[in-house]
Design a protein around this motif. Sequence first.
Motif, mmCIF file in Angstrom:
data_model
loop_
_atom_site.group_PDB
_atom_site.id
_atom_site.type_symbol
_atom_site.label_atom_id
_atom_site.label_comp_id
_atom_site.label_asym_id
_atom_site.label_seq_id
_atom_site.Cartn_x
_atom_site.Cartn_y
_atom_site.Cartn_z
ATOM 1 N N SER A 92 0.833 -1.098 -0.390
ATOM 2 C CA SER A 92 0.360 -0.081 0.304
ATOM 3 C C SER A 92 0.658 1.052 -0.306
ATOM 4 O O SER A 92 2.232 1.696 0.040
ATOM 5 C CB SER A 92 -1.125 0.046 1.589
ATOM 6 O OG SER A 92 -2.075 1.055 1.014
ATOM 7 N N PHE B 113 -7.297 0.315 -3.113
ATOM 8 C CA PHE B 113 -7.870 0.540 -1.971
ATOM 9 C C PHE B 113 -8.796 1.545 -1.414
ATOM 10 O O PHE B 113 -9.046 1.958 -1.603
ATOM 11 C CB PHE B 113 -6.532 1.606 -1.895
ATOM 12 C CG PHE B 113 -5.424 0.570 -2.235
ATOM 13 C CD1 PHE B 113 -4.436 1.176 -3.417
ATOM 14 C CD2 PHE B 113 -3.777 0.193 -1.452
ATOM 15 C CE1 PHE B 113 -3.144 0.323 -3.793
ATOM 16 C CE2 PHE B 113 -3.176 -0.813 -1.516
ATOM 17 C CZ PHE B 113 -2.805 -0.140 -3.165
ATOM 18 N N GLY C 101 -4.684 -3.017 0.345
ATOM 19 C CA GLY C 101 -5.000 -3.081 -0.812
ATOM 20 C C GLY C 101 -5.407 -4.697 -1.285
ATOM 21 O O GLY C 101 -4.942 -5.444 -0.508
#
Lengths: 115, 115
Positions: free
Chosen positions: A43, B91, B108
């Motif tokens: 992420s 996300f 994610g």
Amino acid sequence: GAVVSQHPSWVICKSGTSVKIECRSLDFQATTMFWYRQFPKQSLMLMATSNEGSKATYEQGVEKDKFLINHASLTLSTLTVTSAHPEDSSFYICSAREVTGYGYTFGSGTRLTVV
Amino acid sequence: AQTVTQSQPEMSVQEAETVTLSCTYDTSENNYYLFWYKQPPSRQMILVIRQEAYKQQNATENRFSVNFQKAAKSFSLKISDSQLGDTAMYFCAFLGAQGAQKLVFGQGTRLTINP
């Protein structure tokens, strides 16, 4: 719609040199910009918040002397990676928040490789 | 501090099928915003859909819709009639209405649409 331009899209530099990444809001004013780092398949990790006309706010664990941020105008923020090392190799993304509303627009990212 | 959790690291469906991505979050705030961002192989972050916490009605954007359950702190994304171009990392993100105005991202979910 709102557009954020980030340059360069990729850069290769030698260890010990410095690299500057630019983030520009093209059609809106951004009082606040954000810089993220993203490792492969992970992420986005917030590095710092850049505020126009004032010092950036860094997240815990981010070296402010290595990652210099300047937000001199309402449309431009820069991230300079100083004395780069191979471990600084990563994907860096900027994001700008519009002056009004809660819109966040992202740049296309910069892939930094330090050799 | 707010946290966002996406419990599905990877998902895979056939083209034209419907798929739901899960997201839960933790916050003590009453007013906030939730987002789903898409990151295709180009790595450009693209806003898919946004939900204001004070709105009870679930947001929809063409084939994309959310199931926002405020009490359960759940914010799932449904993609109907999935297309090959939907293949990307997705996300989930949280933004508090107060404080530092920083987006908090989940880990994610890698979604693959198979032909």
